[in-house]
Every structure is written in C-alpha cells, then in structure tokens.
Design an enzyme around this catalytic site. Sequence first.
Site, short mmCIF file in Angstrom:
data_model
loop_
_atom_site.label_atom_id
_atom_site.label_comp_id
_atom_site.label_asym_id
_atom_site.label_seq_id
_atom_site.Cartn_x
_atom_site.Cartn_y
_atom_site.Cartn_z
N GLU A 249 0.94 -1.22 -0.04
CA GLU A 249 0.11 0.01 0.06
C GLU A 249 0.96 1.19 -0.02
O GLU A 249 1.61 1.42 1.07
CB GLU A 249 -1.06 0.12 1.02
CG GLU A 249 -1.97 -1.04 1.34
CD GLU A 249 -2.92 -0.85 0.35
OE1 GLU A 249 -3.04 0.25 -0.37
OE2 GLU A 249 -3.87 -1.88 -0.02
N CYS A 283 -2.35 9.19 2.64
CA CYS A 283 -2.01 8.60 1.14
C CYS A 283 -3.31 8.83 0.42
O CYS A 283 -3.00 9.10 -0.96
CB CYS A 283 -1.87 7.05 1.26
SG CYS A 283 -3.28 6.42 2.02
P1 NAP Z 1 8.00 5.59 4.83
O1 NAP Z 1 9.08 6.38 5.02
O2 NAP Z 1 7.95 4.38 3.63
O3 NAP Z 1 7.98 4.59 5.97
C1 NAP Z 1 6.99 3.53 6.29
C2 NAP Z 1 7.53 2.40 7.02
O4 NAP Z 1 8.94 1.70 6.42
C3 NAP Z 1 8.04 2.75 8.46
O5 NAP Z 1 7.74 2.04 9.14
C4 NAP Z 1 9.64 2.84 8.24
O6 NAP Z 1 10.55 2.75 9.22
C5 NAP Z 1 9.81 1.60 7.41
N1 NAP Z 1 10.88 1.72 6.59
C6 NAP Z 1 11.78 2.85 5.84
N2 NAP Z 1 12.75 2.56 5.24
C7 NAP Z 1 12.96 0.90 5.24
C8 NAP Z 1 13.57 0.08 4.62
N3 NAP Z 1 14.80 0.50 4.01
N4 NAP Z 1 13.20 -1.27 5.05
C9 NAP Z 1 11.97 -1.62 5.62
N5 NAP Z 1 11.41 -0.75 6.17
C10 NAP Z 1 11.61 0.57 6.24
O7 NAP Z 1 6.77 6.21 4.85
P2 NAP Z 1 6.13 7.23 6.04
O8 NAP Z 1 6.81 8.25 5.87
O9 NAP Z 1 6.11 6.55 7.25
O10 NAP Z 1 4.50 7.18 5.47
C11 NAP Z 1 3.88 8.08 4.58
C12 NAP Z 1 4.01 7.16 3.11
O11 NAP Z 1 2.94 6.02 3.41
C13 NAP Z 1 3.14 8.06 2.16
O12 NAP Z 1 3.87 8.05 0.80
C14 NAP Z 1 1.69 7.60 1.96
O13 NAP Z 1 1.27 7.81 1.19
C15 NAP Z 1 1.92 6.06 2.48
N6 NAP Z 1 0.60 5.46 2.99
C16 NAP Z 1 -0.15 4.74 2.06
C17 NAP Z 1 -1.12 4.22 2.51
C18 NAP Z 1 -1.80 3.07 1.67
O14 NAP Z 1 -2.75 2.48 2.25
N7 NAP Z 1 -1.60 3.01 0.21
C19 NAP Z 1 -1.68 4.43 3.91
C20 NAP Z 1 -1.03 5.41 4.65
C21 NAP Z 1 0.26 5.91 4.20
P3 NAP Z 1 11.10 4.19 9.91
O15 NAP Z 1 9.92 4.92 10.47
O16 NAP Z 1 11.80 3.55 11.06
O17 NAP Z 1 11.65 4.94 8.81
#
Ligand code: NAP
Length: 476
Positions: A249, A283
Amino acid sequence: MYKTDLYLGGEWCSGSENDAIAVIDPATEDTITEVAAASEADAIAAVDCAEQAGKSWAKRAPRERAEILRKAFEIMSARIDEVAEMIVRENGKCLRDAQGEAGYAAEFFRWYSEEAVRNIGEVSIAPGGVNRIMVQQQPVGVSVLVTPWNFPAAMATRKIGPALAAGCSVILKPASETPLTALAVAGFLEEAGVPAGVVNVLPTRRSGSVVNAMLADPRVRKLSFTGSTAVGRVLLAEAAKYVVNCSMELGGNAPFLVCADAKIDAVVEGAMIAKMRNGGEACTAANRFYVHETVLDEFSTKFAARMSELKVGSGMDPSVDLGPMVNQQAREDIHGLVTDAMAKGAERITGGQPLEGKGYFYAPTVLGSVPEGANVLNEEIFGPVAPIVPFSDFDHAIEMANDTEYGLVSYLYTRDLSRGLALAEALDFGMVGINKGLVSDPAAPFGGTKQSGIGREGAHDGMLEFCEKKYICTEW
Ligand code: NAP
Ligand code: MG
C-alpha cells in the site's frame, strides 16, 4: 502510562539494542518517552516465536480466532479516547481525526472477526469430466508487517486483523515516529487472548536491516507494507531475493475533479475532508484540484475561506482543526513544494508559510492557477496545501488527472450520474469517490493501481492477501 518495551513471544522485554527511540510530540518538540529498539537478533527471535505459535494458531477453529478478534474490537472500542490521545501525542493530528482513526482502526478487528469464519474454497469438475478440482485457502504463514506513522493505529489493525483471521502469525514493525500506538494495540490483543508469539511488535532504529533480516529467513512467507513508494520499491527488490509474497500500500497523488454542474457548497464540504482529514498527511489526501472554469471563482473563494478559518494548534485542544506536521523535515518538504509552485507562477490565495514558534505547524494553504510543471502536482504533498488547476475540457481534465505514476484514489463531483460513472471508469485509480471526500471503509477493498501498490486491504480481499490457494486433485 505507555507501553515502551518490545512485545516478543508474549513478553514485554527491553530488547538487545541499548539505543532507545525517543518519541517526539510534534506540537511541543518535547520527548514524550523512549521506546526499546529491536536488533536483528530480536527480529530472528520474533520469527522463532511467530513460527512456533503460528502452527497452533492456524489449527484453531476459525470461530475461536473470530471470537478473539471480536474481543479485541470490544477492548479497543472501550478505550477510543485513550488511543486517540496517544495518537495525538506522537503523531500530532487533531483530536477529532485521532478519534476517527481509533474507531476506524478498531473496526478492522470487528470486520475480520466476521470474515474469519468465511474462509470459502471451491470444488469444480475439470473439462475432461474426471478430475475433481478442490481449492482451499490456507494461511500463508509468518507475516512481516511494516506500517507508516500517519495512521499509527489503523494501518496496524488493517494488517493484523486479516492476518490473524486467516490463521497467520505476525511481526509488526511500526514507524519509528509512532511506536506507542502500535504497542498499545498489541496490549489489546494480548488482553483479548491472542496466544503468546502470534503477534509480535518490534520498533527499531534500523528498519532496513531488521526487516531485511526477517525477509532473508525462509520461515517468513509474507511481507505486507504500507508506506512510501520509494521504500516500497526497495522492499520489493529485497523480497524478490527470497520470493516472498508481497502486499504493498504505497503513496498517492489524488486528483479531485469539480464538474461545472456540481453543487459548490457540497464540493467545498467534500474538499475539506479529502484535503484536510489528518492535516493532509494521508495517502488518500486530495493532492490536485481540477476545477471547471465556470465554477472556479466560486469554488476557490469559498474553499479558501474555509481553509483560512481553520484553527491551528496542538491537537490535544478539542477545538483545534489542524495540528502540527509530524516532524521538521515534513514541514520543510511541504514548504519546498509551495515555494516551487509560486516561483513557477502559482498564485497564493491563502497561507503559504510555516508558523512561528514551537511545533511543526504549517498554515492551511490554497494556491491558484498552478502550472502543470509545478512539483506540487506531481509529488505527494502530505500537508495542508491545496493546489487548484482550472480546466475547460473534460477529456483534458481526465488526461491531467491520470498523468501520474500513482493510482490510489481520485474524487469527482457532478450532479450528472451517468457522467460521474463514465468519469469514474476513465480514472486510472484503484478507488473513486463520487460526490464523497472520504472512501475508506473496512468492508471495501482499499488499494491502488500503478505505483500506488499491489493488492488490497479491507473487505474479503484483505484476508485473501494472507492466504495461499491449495489445489487438491482427485477423482471419485
Ligand atoms: P516510509 O518512510 O515509507 O516508512 C514506512 C515504514 O517503512 C516505516 O515503518 C519505516 O520505518 C519503514 N522503512 C523505511 N525504510 C525502510 C527500509 N529500507 N526497509 C524496511 N522498512 C523501512 O513512509 P512514511 O513516511 O512512514 O509514511 C508516509 C507514506 O505512506 C506516504 O507515501 C503515504 O502515501 C504512504 N501511505 C500509504 C497508505 C496506503 O494505504 N496506500 C496508507 C498510509 C500511508 P522508520 O519509521 O523507522 O523509517
Ligand atoms: Mg512523533
């Protein structure tokens, strides 16, 4: 008051990493508390526990799994205010949004308690008339769940609910910004009677290597990720090494189309929800407003008036409409998009700047006449900024709306039902809201096309993401 240990194998433990995670309140910039951080060794220990506990969990009667999930729903529902306050403290969103999220999050336990007993297979006769083709849905196995900070409760329950209903055990790695809510959810599941090891929660400072360590373990069969498209790409590549089943997602860039016949007061109402729910940190947030030129002035004036009336402040104050952004970087990124758009010729109708003082606050912002090349139209804004683009021709509006690598959700307003349905079909997005600024529902399949993701969450589909088909061939 907060759970701050790792939840591993049914125990609350401090973990082997001695570098704790500071959880920051983005309204004050103060540290709320510190949370234990998991190491790669803790992650493998969690896989051991999940593997062990998962075997008997998968064999439990679906009705028993259902009743435990139902109990988790009841426990969480009784504590909505407490969960909401926790969300406000670590994420910053306003109390009303946090209460909405907490209720929505609990609903995934209710929905999947109802789905757990609807694991339906099929039997058919092969064309040759001899073979009987039986298909069963079996739990995929140990599942790694990775969630973002913007919906710390709902993104966790939207994965844990269907995984447990299907008979899987899980290891949840919450976002480092918001581990407290995820740990609280683990507490509710423990109280509801989820056996030790079926749910494990591991905050960590080294998300990449901790998640990679689990993906490299052959006992892990599933990765369910919600987060940015950039991180999703990295994880898909990592999972490909071990051919791990992935549900993704990812990000969005939602267009919001306003047709000439739309009732503008209703449009403004929907626009406020689609843009401002969660302070724009969603998102599903409307990222681009395409407005027919005949209603452009009326819409822009009324919408900007509503935006500028919003009360900005700490989310803990129940009269506040817009809390702070999650951190300093997020606010800088948002301001960068606004500055770029204005440099390229966009007009500032209201807002357009960070607010002075403590906390990562940004003014509710509306930009008019935004040119096609502005980054704000091509990137996720993730904040309270609404760019408006006028259009005169529907085909061109659809073309602009679809001109993105993302395909999560789109919104359109018209009073002409057949036009609305035709436009909805032409929009290349996994979800379309017609005269609605909010589409999320635990009973509906949530997810995107293109680089917004792979798979669906919610509905019956959400449980199938945690199942693997087993085909049994026989004749009788
Ligand atoms: P993110 O930076 O991609 O982080 C998401 C998760 O992934 C966090 O738990 C993060 O941990 C972890 N993570 C980061 N780098 C990683 C890696 N290399 N390997 C494994 N895990 C890793 O996203 P965010 O800033 O938290 O959230 C915002 C994003 O989520 C936006 O793009 C939004 O559109 C998307 N989103 C999508 C949906 C949907 O249903 N489509 C719903 C909600 C949000 P850390 O916190 O430790 O970095
Ligand atoms: Mg925080």
